[in-house]
Scaffold this active site. Structure first.
Site, mmCIF file in Angstrom:
data_model
loop_
_atom_site.group_PDB
_atom_site.id
_atom_site.type_symbol
_atom_site.label_atom_id
_atom_site.label_comp_id
_atom_site.label_asym_id
_atom_site.label_seq_id
_atom_site.Cartn_x
_atom_site.Cartn_y
_atom_site.Cartn_z
ATOM 1 N N ASP A 505 41.782 23.714 32.279
ATOM 2 C CA ASP A 505 41.748 25.377 31.863
ATOM 3 C C ASP A 505 41.126 25.797 31.043
ATOM 4 O O ASP A 505 39.523 25.437 30.044
ATOM 5 C CB ASP A 505 43.194 25.031 30.479
ATOM 6 C CG ASP A 505 43.321 26.338 30.009
ATOM 7 O OD1 ASP A 505 44.467 26.657 30.514
ATOM 8 O OD2 ASP A 505 43.055 27.159 29.413
ATOM 9 N N ASN A 513 40.458 38.483 31.427
ATOM 10 C CA ASN A 513 41.027 39.222 31.692
ATOM 11 C C ASN A 513 41.083 41.097 31.391
ATOM 12 O O ASN A 513 41.113 42.131 31.864
ATOM 13 C CB ASN A 513 42.704 38.939 32.515
ATOM 14 C CG ASN A 513 42.483 37.724 33.370
ATOM 15 O OD1 ASN A 513 41.939 37.895 34.506
ATOM 16 N ND2 ASN A 513 43.770 36.823 33.091
ATOM 17 N N ASP A 522 40.178 36.736 38.246
ATOM 18 C CA ASP A 522 40.255 36.360 39.784
ATOM 19 C C ASP A 522 38.825 35.771 40.356
ATOM 20 O O ASP A 522 39.032 34.570 40.930
ATOM 21 C CB ASP A 522 40.779 37.480 40.975
ATOM 22 C CG ASP A 522 41.958 37.278 40.332
ATOM 23 O OD1 ASP A 522 43.214 37.056 39.693
ATOM 24 O OD2 ASP A 522 42.675 38.984 41.167
ATOM 25 N N GLU A 548 45.280 29.641 34.838
ATOM 26 C CA GLU A 548 43.723 29.282 34.869
ATOM 27 C C GLU A 548 43.597 27.373 34.623
ATOM 28 O O GLU A 548 42.549 27.203 33.972
ATOM 29 C CB GLU A 548 43.368 30.153 33.670
ATOM 30 C CG GLU A 548 43.789 29.624 32.179
ATOM 31 C CD GLU A 548 44.354 30.022 31.669
ATOM 32 O OE1 GLU A 548 45.101 30.069 30.792
ATOM 33 O OE2 GLU A 548 45.652 30.924 32.337
#
Length: 670
Positions: A505, A513, A522, A548
């Site tokens: 993760d 973000n 992204d 993620e």
């Protein structure tokens, strides 16, 4: 001169037969006028039409009527029974009419129409496959009749049969062929009936613009002629169109207008289904008070319904009604036997899958957290499979629509009858391009057929790849990962080799973000996916399973070697450099959980173990690898602490599961 003695007798007989003949003619004319009256309201108020036919049967001795009028009577009776969803009565009336007209060549057209009513009744009973065979034979026989109305009606029913089988491309071709044939007649009603059915098919194929145009036109036509039943059917298609376009407010309005029409008609079957659709939309919008009101309106109509889709929606809404009243045990009692029966179904409806979510909420309400969590996992797996299948279905429907439009554009002189025949024979649409080659060089037909088969196989592989691949990173998705893990576990039981599972993760990905924007986030995910593709072994399997989160499956790898691989990947990820939109460099780190897959462990067990390890890596400072080796060492030091996790840990892991579920929703609707 002497008068003949029989003159008075002759005059008496002549008068008697004149009166009798006049009475018979009057009776026939009365019967015909009654049939004309029924015909005028057949599609407007079918319940009233059925009542008139019943009265006609009581008052008139219909068996003594001329055969053409009897044929009309049974045709109207079978039609009105179909409109009122009474297939058994429709079959009885159609068979009687077919029997009466069997030996009269002048009534061949009426006999074909009654055979069509028989086919429509069998479609309602779920016998589509048998009906299609009979329709092919009927279409072939009707060619000698040279009656475009009969041919158009047969093709219309054929389209309805294919729609019942969810073969929307062939259904559309049949309806287009029917519409083309109907244009050679002056029957505007038949043309609009076909057009409204075509609009409903386009809704299913996501051809929204053309569907909206056809349905609006058909609705205005039926409204001007006060054909209420046809208005009802079109309104239902318009509601489905609005729902597919995401306009729930408009869909709710269309359903309410359809419900008003159904109430005027006294149509209990459609009232049950429409009330269910309205209650479902209200539940989604959070208007639970009105949802319960509409749901209660279906209770007295439930026994009339036989179609599984509507029964499952009714059960789902009733279970939610129990949840809303905090009657959790009642919800569990309702859904538990239903969930057991679903195991026998090859494919589930959305409302059937949602029963698992209802059960999870009910268990949670009863503070049975273990069953709540396990049921939620079951729901998650089933919804994941459902979402992937639905995504593939949508792609295939878009491709169907494109192929049909392409055939029409490239072959302006090609009739829709030929298109229908092409689709029914299951040939490829590119076969049109090879027809000249096949005619000119028969010897090359084997080669062309091989090329077509190869093209079809490549397309099938392409669709399979789309269904198993994450659209952003190009890695595999959770569905494919589950399949591969199942296959490896079977190999483990047959051989002697180790398999390890790894989950990672990205640390503080939400901050990436929030600070730099989702496009930069992204790019981070794509960069990590590229690192996996460049550094993993050929047989290793990597999938994106969350926003993620990534999972890796390492065949022929023990826990020690897997730990080394995880540590190497962790280091490489920390060395990757990414750019913000202002060209500023930054790095990210990742936390890992690694375990070795046991032969007797279920998929849920494996996921649970690596998820706990990942959580431990997060708790211990992130940017680190936690394995079952470290878990054993920790267990020796603190056995009591690892035996039972705290409530905070459970809540955080439950929150992670919900985030993964949200990711799958996003994947499905993207």
């Amino acid at each position: 001169m002497r008068k003949p003695f029989f003159n008075p007798l002759f005059l008496f007989l002549f008068a008697f037969f004149s009166v009798f003949s006049h009475a018979t003619v009057e009776k026939t004319q009365s019967f015909e006028r009654a049939l004309n009256g029924v015909q005028s309201i057949l599609y407007s108020v079918p319940i009233k039409a059925r009542a008139l036919l019943s009265e006609l049967e009581k008052v008139e001795l219909k068996e003594n009527q001329p055969l053409p009028l009897l044929a009309r009577y049974y045709l109207q009776k079978s039609t009105v029974d179909l409109l009122l969803n009474d297939p058994e009565s429709a079959i009885e009336a159609a068979n009687r009419g077919i029997e009466l007209t069997a030996n009269d060549p002048l009534l061949q057209a009426d006999r074909y129409l009654m055979q069509l009513r028989l086919s429509q009744a069998r479609i309602l009973k779920g016998e589509e496959a048998l009906v299609l065979v009979q329709l092919d034979q009927l279409l072939s026989e009707s060619q000698t009749l040279n009656n475009p109305e009969v041919t158009a009606e047969i093709l219309l029913v054929k389209g309805q049969a294919y729609k019942a089988q969810n073969e929307y491309d062939v259904s559309m071709a049949a309806l287009m062929s029917s519409l083309e044939t109907a244009k050679n007649t002056k029957n505007d009603l038949l043309i609009e009936r076909i057009a409204s059915n075509l609009g409903g098919i386009l809704v299913q194929l996501n051809g929204f613009d053309k569907a909206s145009l056809l349905l609006d036109q058909s609705y205005q036509f039926f409204r001007q002629r006060k054909m209420s039943f046809n208005q009802l059917l079109v309104k239902l298609d318009m509601a489905e169109l609005a729902k597919k376009q995401g306009d729930d407010k408009q869909a709710l309005l269309e359903y309410k207008q359809a419900l008003q029409i159904a109430q005027v008609l006294g149509d209990g079957s459609h009232r049950f289904r429409i009330n269910l659709q309205i209650a479902d939309l209200l539940l989604q919008s959070g208007d639970t008070k009105n949802m319960i009101r509409y749901l209660k309106a279906t209770d007295n109509l439930r026994e009339r319904e036989t179609i599984r889709y509507y029964i499952s929606k009714y059960n789902y809404l009733k279970a939610n009604e129990s949840l809303l009243s905090n009657n959790y045990q009642a919800a569990i009692d309702l859904v538990t036997p239903l969930m057991a029966s679903l195991k026998e179904q090859a494919r589930l409806y959305r409302s059937e899958i949602a029963l698992y979510l209802v059960a999870s909420k009910a268990h949670f309400g009863l503070e049975d957290y273990k069953n709540a969590y396990l049921t939620l996992l079951d729901y998650q797996d089933r919804f994941n499979t459902f979402s992937s299948d639905e995504q593939v279905d949508n792609l295939e429907r878009q491709q169907m629509l494109f192929n049909l439009e392409k055939i029409k554009a490239e072959n302006q002189q090609l009739s829709w009858n030929n298109v229908l025949q092409t689709l029914e024979l299951k040939t490829n649409d590119q076969k049109v391009e090879y027809l000249n080659v096949l005619v000119a060089a028969g010897i090359g037909s084997t080669l062309v057929a091989s090329l077509i088969a190869l093209w079809i196989n490549r397309r099938r592989i392409q669709w399979g790849k789309i269904a198993n691949t994450d659209s952003l990173t190009g890695l595999f998705n959770r569905r494919y990962f589950d399949t591969q893990m199942t296959d490896l576990k079977k190999e483990m039981s047959a051989g002697d080799f180790a398999v390890s599972c790894l989950i990672l993760d990205v640390d503080h990905f939400k901050q990436v973000n929030d600070n730099f924007g989702h496009p930069v986030g992204d790019n981070v995910l794509v960069g990590i996916a590229k690192l996996f593709n460049d550094n993993l072994r050929r047989d290793d399997i990597c999938a994106r399973v969350g926003g993620e989160e990534f999972m890796l499956l390492l065949p022929n790898t023990g826990i020690e070697q897997a730990s080394v691989i995880a540590e190497d990947l962790r280091q490489r990820i920390s060395e990757l450099e990414f750019l913000t939109e202002q060209e500023e460099k930054f790095n990210v780190t990742a936390s890992f959980g690694v375990t070795e897959v046991g032969e007797k462990q279920s998929l849920s067990d494996v996921y649970s173990i690596v998820d706990k390890l990942l959580y431990r890596a997060k708790q211990n400072g992130r940017n680190r690898v936690e394995t079952t080796i470290s878990e054993v060492n920790t267990a020796q030091d603190q056995p009591a602490q690892d035996e039972q996790s705290s409530m905070a840990d459970r809540v955080q892991r439950f929150s992670r599961k919900l985030r993964r579920l949200k990711f799958r929703f996003a994947q499905h609707f993207s």
